[in-house]
Design a protein around this motif. Structure first.
Motif, PDB file in Angstrom:
ATOM      1  N   THR A  68      30.866  49.259  50.039  1.00 52.85           N
ATOM      2  CA  THR A  68      31.186  50.562  49.480  1.00 52.85           C
ATOM      3  C   THR A  68      32.778  50.549  50.179  1.00 52.85           C
ATOM      4  O   THR A  68      33.760  50.984  49.495  1.00 52.85           O
ATOM      5  CB  THR A  68      30.546  51.702  49.938  1.00 52.85           C
ATOM      6  N   THR A  69      33.007  50.053  51.392  1.00 52.61           N
ATOM      7  CA  THR A  69      34.603  49.906  52.024  1.00 52.61           C
ATOM      8  C   THR A  69      35.346  48.901  51.075  1.00 52.61           C
ATOM      9  O   THR A  69      36.539  49.462  50.793  1.00 52.61           O
ATOM     10  CB  THR A  69      34.357  49.545  53.673  1.00 52.61           C
ATOM     11  N   PHE A  70      34.826  47.879  50.663  1.00 54.26           N
ATOM     12  CA  PHE A  70      35.668  47.004  50.013  1.00 54.26           C
ATOM     13  C   PHE A  70      36.068  47.821  48.663  1.00 54.26           C
ATOM     14  O   PHE A  70      37.377  47.813  48.278  1.00 54.26           O
ATOM     15  CB  PHE A  70      34.697  45.831  49.531  1.00 54.26           C
ATOM     16  N   PHE A  71      34.941  48.461  47.951  1.00 60.06           N
ATOM     17  CA  PHE A  71      35.604  49.152  46.743  1.00 60.06           C
ATOM     18  C   PHE A  71      36.391  50.439  46.893  1.00 60.06           C
ATOM     19  O   PHE A  71      37.301  50.904  46.129  1.00 60.06           O
ATOM     20  CB  PHE A  71      34.343  49.468  45.871  1.00 60.06           C
ATOM     21  N   PHE A 105      39.634  48.864  47.181  1.00 57.38           N
ATOM     22  CA  PHE A 105      40.006  48.471  45.698  1.00 57.38           C
ATOM     23  C   PHE A 105      40.617  49.542  44.870  1.00 57.38           C
ATOM     24  O   PHE A 105      41.340  49.552  44.047  1.00 57.38           O
ATOM     25  CB  PHE A 105      38.761  47.870  45.079  1.00 57.38           C
ATOM     26  N   HIS A 106      39.744  50.710  44.958  1.00 58.31           N
ATOM     27  CA  HIS A 106      39.970  51.755  43.894  1.00 58.31           C
ATOM     28  C   HIS A 106      41.290  52.575  44.324  1.00 58.31           C
ATOM     29  O   HIS A 106      42.031  53.247  43.798  1.00 58.31           O
ATOM     30  CB  HIS A 106      38.803  52.769  43.787  1.00 58.31           C
ATOM     31  N   ASN A 107      41.532  52.387  45.702  1.00 59.37           N
ATOM     32  CA  ASN A 107      42.759  53.023  46.268  1.00 59.37           C
ATOM     33  C   ASN A 107      43.737  52.386  46.338  1.00 59.37           C
ATOM     34  O   ASN A 107      44.898  52.574  46.992  1.00 59.37           O
ATOM     35  CB  ASN A 107      42.536  53.644  47.737  1.00 59.37           C
ATOM     36  N   GLN A 108      43.831  51.014  46.102  1.00 54.94           N
ATOM     37  CA  GLN A 108      44.966  49.916  46.310  1.00 54.94           C
ATOM     38  C   GLN A 108      45.172  49.675  47.614  1.00 54.94           C
ATOM     39  O   GLN A 108      46.419  49.684  47.754  1.00 54.94           O
ATOM     40  CB  GLN A 108      45.795  50.161  45.090  1.00 54.94           C
ATOM     41  N   ASP A 109      44.251  49.755  48.272  1.00 50.71           N
ATOM     42  CA  ASP A 109      44.615  49.942  49.791  1.00 50.71           C
ATOM     43  C   ASP A 109      44.181  48.352  50.502  1.00 50.71           C
ATOM     44  O   ASP A 109      43.196  48.226  50.621  1.00 50.71           O
ATOM     45  CB  ASP A 109      43.837  50.883  50.683  1.00 50.71           C
ATOM     46  N   SER A 110      45.249  47.390  50.453  1.00 49.99           N
ATOM     47  CA  SER A 110      44.869  46.017  50.700  1.00 49.99           C
ATOM     48  C   SER A 110      44.587  45.961  52.141  1.00 49.99           C
ATOM     49  O   SER A 110      43.556  45.297  52.725  1.00 49.99           O
ATOM     50  CB  SER A 110      46.196  45.080  50.589  1.00 49.99           C
ATOM     51  N   VAL A 111      44.894  46.909  53.218  1.00 48.84           N
ATOM     52  CA  VAL A 111      44.575  46.974  54.533  1.00 48.84           C
ATOM     53  C   VAL A 111      42.966  47.091  54.658  1.00 48.84           C
ATOM     54  O   VAL A 111      42.145  46.486  55.337  1.00 48.84           O
ATOM     55  CB  VAL A 111      45.192  47.854  55.412  1.00 48.84           C
ATOM     56  N   LEU A 112      42.494  47.953  53.866  1.00 45.88           N
ATOM     57  CA  LEU A 112      41.055  48.669  54.075  1.00 45.88           C
ATOM     58  C   LEU A 112      40.404  47.243  53.291  1.00 45.88           C
ATOM     59  O   LEU A 112      39.208  46.804  53.986  1.00 45.88           O
ATOM     60  CB  LEU A 112      40.814  49.794  53.187  1.00 45.88           C
ATOM     61  N   ILE A 113      40.617  46.618  52.085  1.00 38.79           N
ATOM     62  CA  ILE A 113      39.904  45.566  51.673  1.00 38.79           C
ATOM     63  C   ILE A 113      40.004  44.437  52.762  1.00 38.79           C
ATOM     64  O   ILE A 113      38.896  43.908  52.864  1.00 38.79           O
ATOM     65  CB  ILE A 113      40.721  44.999  50.505  1.00 38.79           C
ATOM     66  N   LYS A 114      41.050  44.293  53.413  1.00 38.56           N
ATOM     67  CA  LYS A 114      41.028  42.929  54.275  1.00 38.56           C
ATOM     68  C   LYS A 114      40.097  43.340  55.446  1.00 38.56           C
ATOM     69  O   LYS A 114      39.545  42.481  56.041  1.00 38.56           O
ATOM     70  CB  LYS A 114      42.391  42.854  54.631  1.00 38.56           C
TER      71      LYS A 114
END
Length: 150
Positions: A31-34, A37-46
């Motif tokens: 859920t954190t990955f998505f 993803f949905h917020n276009q937040d590369s730091v959160l995805i990484k």
């Protein structure tokens, strides 16, 4: 005999609670990955991927032949961040199936992908996770992509 049954019950109950906690932690990673993803937040995805993540997709090409494609993670991040703000996109996860063995987990998530409020494609994500410092991290992601009915 009653004492033995009680001990077994307590041991089994604590295992189930522990297993359920780990399943919830694995789902939280997805859920954190998505969220990223949905917020276009590369730091959160990484923040939830392992240093050597592999991303692949299984689909049919225009000729109807099976195709397995590999996406470089850095390119994936660039593509997500580059989506214009006036375009909408959403990957709706329909359910979660989690399997865990020690420091490895698999999270299976059927999905629908919507782009500009139109159903683009459907499929299944299969996330492979590794437990690093008591946290689940995605080290492999493969998805299927196909036409679907609304």
């Amino acid at each position: 005999m009653k004492l033995f049954s009680l001990v077994l019950f307590i041991m089994f109950s604590s295992f189930c609670v522990s297993q359920n906690d780990e399943q919830e932690k694995a789902i939280k990673t997805i859920t954190t990955f998505f969220e990223g993803f949905h917020n276009q937040d590369s730091v959160l995805i990484k923040s939830v991927v392992y240093k050597a993540v592999v991303m692949q997709s299984i689909s049919e090409n225009t000729n109807g032949n099976l195709e397995l494609t590999t996406t470089n993670f850095s390119d994936f991040i660039k593509q997500i961040v580059a989506i214009p703000k006036d375009h909408t996109f959403s990957e709706k996860l329909l359910s979660y199936s989690v399997q865990i063995d020690g420091n490895m987990a698999n999270v299976w998530t059927p999905y629908q992908f919507w782009y500009n409020d139109k159903l683009s494609h459907c499929g299944v994500n299969s996330f492979q996770l590794l437990k690093v410092n008591q946290e689940w991290e995605i080290f492999y992601l493969v998805d299927t992509r196909s036409k679907c009915q609304e």
